[in-house]
Write an enzyme that holds these catalytic residues in place. Sequence first.
Site, PDB file in Angstrom:
ATOM      1  N   GLY A  10       0.823  -1.212   0.000  1.00 44.82           N
ATOM      2  CA  GLY A  10       0.000   0.000   0.000  1.00 44.82           C
ATOM      3  C   GLY A  10       0.848   1.249   0.000  1.00 44.82           C
ATOM      4  O   GLY A  10       1.792   1.371   0.764  1.00 44.82           O
ATOM      5  N   ALA A  11       0.498   2.199  -0.887  1.00 46.47           N
ATOM      6  CA  ALA A  11       1.226   3.466  -0.955  1.00 46.47           C
ATOM      7  C   ALA A  11       0.311   4.609  -0.557  1.00 46.47           C
ATOM      8  O   ALA A  11       0.223   5.632  -1.219  1.00 46.47           O
ATOM      9  CB  ALA A  11       1.815   3.677  -2.342  1.00 46.47           C
ATOM     10  N   GLY A  12      -0.395   4.393   0.554  1.00 44.75           N
ATOM     11  CA  GLY A  12      -1.145   5.502   1.148  1.00 44.75           C
ATOM     12  C   GLY A  12      -0.203   6.302   2.032  1.00 44.75           C
ATOM     13  O   GLY A  12       1.020   6.207   1.897  1.00 44.75           O
ATOM     14  N   TYR A  13      -0.778   7.073   2.938  1.00 39.78           N
ATOM     15  CA  TYR A  13       0.069   7.866   3.841  1.00 39.78           C
ATOM     16  C   TYR A  13       1.088   6.969   4.536  1.00 39.78           C
ATOM     17  O   TYR A  13       2.277   7.282   4.598  1.00 39.78           O
ATOM     18  CB  TYR A  13      -0.786   8.564   4.899  1.00 39.78           C
ATOM     19  N   ASN A  37       1.619  -1.330  -4.872  1.00 39.90           N
ATOM     20  CA  ASN A  37       0.394  -0.513  -4.841  1.00 39.90           C
ATOM     21  C   ASN A  37      -0.447  -0.823  -6.069  1.00 39.90           C
ATOM     22  O   ASN A  37       0.068  -1.098  -7.144  1.00 39.90           O
ATOM     23  CB  ASN A  37       0.744   0.986  -4.795  1.00 39.90           C
ATOM     24  N   GLU A 170     -17.174  17.723   5.993  1.00 42.18           N
ATOM     25  CA  GLU A 170     -16.286  18.306   4.976  1.00 42.18           C
ATOM     26  C   GLU A 170     -16.893  18.184   3.577  1.00 42.18           C
ATOM     27  O   GLU A 170     -16.849  19.115   2.781  1.00 42.18           O
ATOM     28  CB  GLU A 170     -14.913  17.618   5.010  1.00 42.18           C
ATOM     29  N   ASP A 300      -4.574   2.768   8.799  1.00 39.17           N
ATOM     30  CA  ASP A 300      -5.977   2.482   9.150  1.00 39.17           C
ATOM     31  C   ASP A 300      -6.222   1.042   9.575  1.00 39.17           C
ATOM     32  O   ASP A 300      -7.273   0.736  10.139  1.00 39.17           O
ATOM     33  CB  ASP A 300      -6.890   2.810   7.965  1.00 39.17           C
ATOM     34  N   ALA A 317      -4.768  10.562   8.923  1.00 39.35           N
ATOM     35  CA  ALA A 317      -3.539  10.689   8.135  1.00 39.35           C
ATOM     36  C   ALA A 317      -2.370  11.029   9.052  1.00 39.35           C
ATOM     37  O   ALA A 317      -1.269  10.476   8.912  1.00 39.35           O
ATOM     38  CB  ALA A 317      -3.725  11.779   7.094  1.00 39.35           C
TER      39      ALA A 317
END
Lengths: 407, 407
Positions: A10-13, A37, A170, A300, A317
Amino acid sequence: MKNPNIVILGAGYAGLITAVKLQKSLGVNEANVTLVNKHSYHYQTTWLHENAAGTLHHDRTRIQIKDVINTSKINFVQDTVTGIDPQQKSITLENGQLDYDYLVIGLGFEAETFGITGLKENAFTISNINTARLIRQHIEYNFAKYNNETEKKQERLNLVVGGAGFTGIEFAGELANRVPELCKEYDIPCEKVRIITVEAAPTALPGFDPELVEYAMNRLEAKGVEFKIGAMIKEVTEDKLIYEKDEQREEIPTNTVVWAAGVRGSSLIEQAGFESNRGRVKVRKDLRPNEYDDVFIIGDCALMINEETERPYPPTAQIAIQMAENTAANLKRLIHGNTHLESFTPDLKGTVASLGSKDAIGVVFGDKKLFGWSASAMKKVIDNRYLLKLGGVGLVLKKGKLNFLNL
Amino acid sequence: MKNPNIVILGAGYAGLITAVKLQKSLGVNEANVTLVNKHSYHYQTTWLHENAAGTLHHDRTRIQIKDVINTSKINFVQDTVTGIDPQQKSITLENGQLDYDYLVIGLGFEAETFGITGLKENAFTISNINTARLIRQHIEYNFAKYNNETEKKQERLNLVVGGAGFTGIEFAGELANRVPELCKEYDIPCEKVRIITVEAAPTALPGFDPELVEYAMNRLEAKGVEFKIGAMIKEVTEDKLIYEKDEQREEIPTNTVVWAAGVRGSSLIEQAGFESNRGRVKVRKDLRPNEYDDVFIIGDCALMINEETERPYPPTAQIAIQMAENTAANLKRLIHGNTHLESFTPDLKGTVASLGSKDAIGVVFGDKKLFGWSASAMKKVIDNRYLLKLGGVGLVLKKGKLNFLNL
């Protein structure tokens, strides 16, 4: 001697910051680092609500991984993870397989629909670039259809947001900014469009300071957002949403329900056999699961209890980034034969929720409340700091929100 | 003495030019002129294929009627015509009624689907601003959905154009320009997208010079457009089109069929009891129907035979504009008590069909063939001349296509 294989999923935060930190701290001959990813790009999950509303183009939100990763130091594999086998130390991909000595799981979140009838089938979720631009187009398509039908369908113009938590608020704020543009584009009188936020809890933004909650609701209501608070969604169909409030069932005709009220960790976590709750693994202080010493679970999919409040830290994040930094440092230790790992302690700098352009609320530096443009400017500063960390000044200039002093 | 009431139905090319000409030529005390139109705006039907493809915004194509009509001289009623009673000399509107002494019918065209099964229900037509932007959004929505489904549906990416006549060719050309942009926007490999033009006649652009037809087909094929020539559409459903060619039935999976192969005059023509064929009335040389001396029928609802070819003149903008000029002059005669009306003779200046940006084919000045950028430039010159006629230099600067020398 063989270099250890570090695989980051995974290349999230979480995953991307781990990779960037390892790239800086490890020598080429110390380890083989592979980042996996699904897409060629990283995206800022915290901006997706703007892409979904159509107020910010998704290309501003995503960053090509090769622009921040030096692929002569880190291997990048674009593929989808289909299975994790922590006993065999092996990862199955849609188009291949990887073995690891150390694994970092940063697979992020999925929507959690709590078994509400029809929600999974008929509601949208702000989960990634694909779903965000689908929401944007779905709303536009319904507006485009409106004037093409003899019998006008109000459900095309009723936009329902499921949940008045952080993301729901938001998103509603962005929608309120977007609707006047859509009305102009499709020749629809603005007063016909409704934005309705349905929240099951007895307040919007549960957990936030009541003064900030009141400010947020007042500002959004002034922009036309309606709130149904203490309203439990019971069912979603193609053209309506049913909720229950004060023991009354109510119906909203709508083609557009955006579910922003529940997330869970990746379902690959359960399939891999980790002990978990809704895809989140209660990790040790060094972010490793109880069962394995060669696996880190961050972002997460990690569950960590805040000892002060005795509740889990929220999957933000901010925490994902800090977990990544901690994990990169610990991996370096392990590679150097140091098994004494550093414990993770979140350093919560505050929370700012956007209310659409130039407006926001937040708490920073522990207890300082912010409202309006100062909160909005602070939010942009936070976003730019992340880009700076990820890709330096160049990336801030390319993708940053530089109008933060625009009053 | 009461001023005569002149009522003009429709603010397309025919109706609006009639109004503009009367505004210039009649004194305020000579007649009450009322222009009735469904929308507050006029649009250039000949540009709609660009709006539908998404290569030009529809606001460039439409012009607010109040920007070209002096409402102290001409009454403008924004309403929908629901009935014409030529015996009572009365017009029924959705929200009212108008009586006339002289009537000009410029109600334009409707799509003609020739009873093909499912075509009316499942195909789109490039008829007006509302349908054009719906087509644009429909295509985008399908592209947006594509990457959100585990099982990729090719029908979302197959764009079928029904008919390779003038409009079908122009639309296919714009689509060919648009598709690479859409692929970039939605992360779809361009080679997966198909643009397929299905034409029943034994050639594309029937009636055009064969050399021009060959040029057009070659250029469009080079851009990826496929042609099924001599292929009769048999059925359209939500997710496929069936055609017959060489006595074989073939199927194309598609969610997007744009029907560009048949138009007819307004169905209000038949409801009013005029003798007509598919909503087109064979008018006398002065553009009045046989039955009535106080009615002019111009534009797409008028049928006039070209005595040289013994075939009807095609319903083009060029002829509609010339009919309007003739009719405005004849109305002035009638008001001045002169019952000797001027006959209408079309002055055909040529035809240019666009093949997407910077490319076109055409015949001008009788027999001069044009190809490529010179034809494309000529098309823009023609468009600008119309704007000049309608609203002067100001309108050309505001809405014109001024990049006609852009090679």
